[in-house]
Design a protein around this motif. Structure first.
Motif, short mmCIF file in Angstrom:
data_model
loop_
_atom_site.label_atom_id
_atom_site.label_comp_id
_atom_site.label_asym_id
_atom_site.label_seq_id
_atom_site.Cartn_x
_atom_site.Cartn_y
_atom_site.Cartn_z
N THR A 54 0.83 -1.20 0.00
CA THR A 54 0.00 0.00 0.00
C THR A 54 0.87 1.25 0.00
OG1 THR A 54 -0.07 0.04 2.42
CG2 THR A 54 -1.86 -1.14 1.29
N SER A 79 -1.52 2.78 -2.33
CA SER A 79 -2.98 2.63 -2.21
C SER A 79 -3.66 3.99 -2.38
CB SER A 79 -3.35 2.02 -0.87
OG SER A 79 -3.14 2.97 0.15
N GLU A 115 -1.73 -2.51 -4.12
CA GLU A 115 -3.06 -2.29 -4.63
C GLU A 115 -3.28 -0.83 -4.96
OE1 GLU A 115 -6.22 -2.36 -1.30
OE2 GLU A 115 -4.62 -3.58 -0.46
N HIS A 151 -8.13 -2.06 -6.06
CA HIS A 151 -9.04 -1.78 -4.95
C HIS A 151 -10.11 -0.84 -5.50
CE1 HIS A 151 -10.07 -0.36 -0.75
NE2 HIS A 151 -10.47 0.68 -1.46
#
Ligand SMILES: [Zn+2]
Length: 278
Positions: A54, A79, A115, A151
């Motif tokens: 992340t 992220s 992600e 995500h």
């Protein structure tokens, strides 16, 4: 009894099973010794797990962890929460991401960028900054011919349109799938794999459950997203890869198959997507 010993007592896995999305570095924040517990997973049949990033600032630490087990693979990415950071800081981290991916692209451990994505549930830096960060990382994935781990939360229309216009060479994973079958079909049409986490086992997840029943066998994946989203049956504990058997049980029942069969299929799908030898 320590939390490590307590969760280890409830390990539930099948031979050849995979956890396609976990955050090992966060297991420790729940007082779980990641190394002891990951060995417990291997001893109970786990074949592979993907440690998902992340934040580029933790990549080297995570790489050291992943290098300790043949069964572990790693991603690198920023992220959507990082869209809150100031421009200069983000620019520096995107530069780090590109350097880290370039240095590890052919090392055998780094398999994807992620992600990354969009989140309208938590706004973070707002829609425009989120999209900018997402687009920059889709470009990096394309540049290095790597799959992406996506995500997306309450953001399907924008996520879908950005993925479809990105013209990715490798597609990737819609992680912790939380929409319904209609959206699953659209992502499948783009070549994506759909990954289900412990939230498929919760009440009020009918849309997710319908998708888990209908995704073609060749495109389904299963993950913990540990230490989050513990499957219903063991929900009083923090999550770890040793609990993923419960998610396989639940999805296999929805599909009228056996968890052992689903485990074989998911592991094969993951290796196909990531270009690993079967
Ligand atoms: Zn995650």
């Amino acid at each position: 009894m320590s939390m490590t010993e307590e969760v280890a007592q409830h390990v539930h896995l099948y031979k050849g099973i995979a956890d396609t999305h976990t955050h090992l570095i966060l297991w420790q924040t729940k007082e779980m010794d990641w190394k002891v517990l990951f060995q417990t997973c291997i001893d109970n049949g786990l074949e592979l797990a993907l440690d998902v990033g992340t934040n580029t600032d933790t990549f080297e630490t995570r790489l050291d962890m992943v290098n300790q087990f043949d069964q572990l693979y790693i991603t690198d990415g920023l992220s959507v929460s990082k869209s809150e950071l100031e421009d200069a800081d983000l620019k520096r981290r995107l530069y780090d991401l590109e350097k880290q991916v370039a240095a590890n692209r052919d090392g055998g451990k780094l398999v994807a960028v992620g992600e990354i994505g969009l989140d309208n549930h938590f706004e973070y830096g707002g829609p425009e900054r989120q999209k900018k960060l997402f687009a920059a990382q889709l470009d990096i994935a394309k540049q290095f011919d790597l799959p992406v781990v996506i995500h997306t939360r309450e953001a399907d229309p924008d996520t879908y349109s950005m993925l479809s216009s990105a013209k990715l060479s490798r597609a990737g994973i819609i992680h912790c799938f939380s929409s319904d079958w209609e959206w699953a079909k659209k992502y499948l049409d783009l070549g994506f794999y759909i990954s289900f986490s412990g939230n498929v086992t919760y009440k009020k997840s009918e849309g997710i459950q319908e998708a888990a029943a209908k995704v073609p066998a060749g495109r389904i994946l299963a993950e913990t997203d540990a230490p989050f989203l513990t499957p219903q049956k063991v929900r009083k504990y923090p999550n770890w890869s040793g609990f993923i058997g419960h998610t396989y049980d639940f999805i296999a029942a929805l599909r009228g198959t056996l968890p052992e069969e689903l485990a074989f299929q998911v592991t094969r799908n993951f290796k196909t997507l990531m270009g690993l030898t079967q």
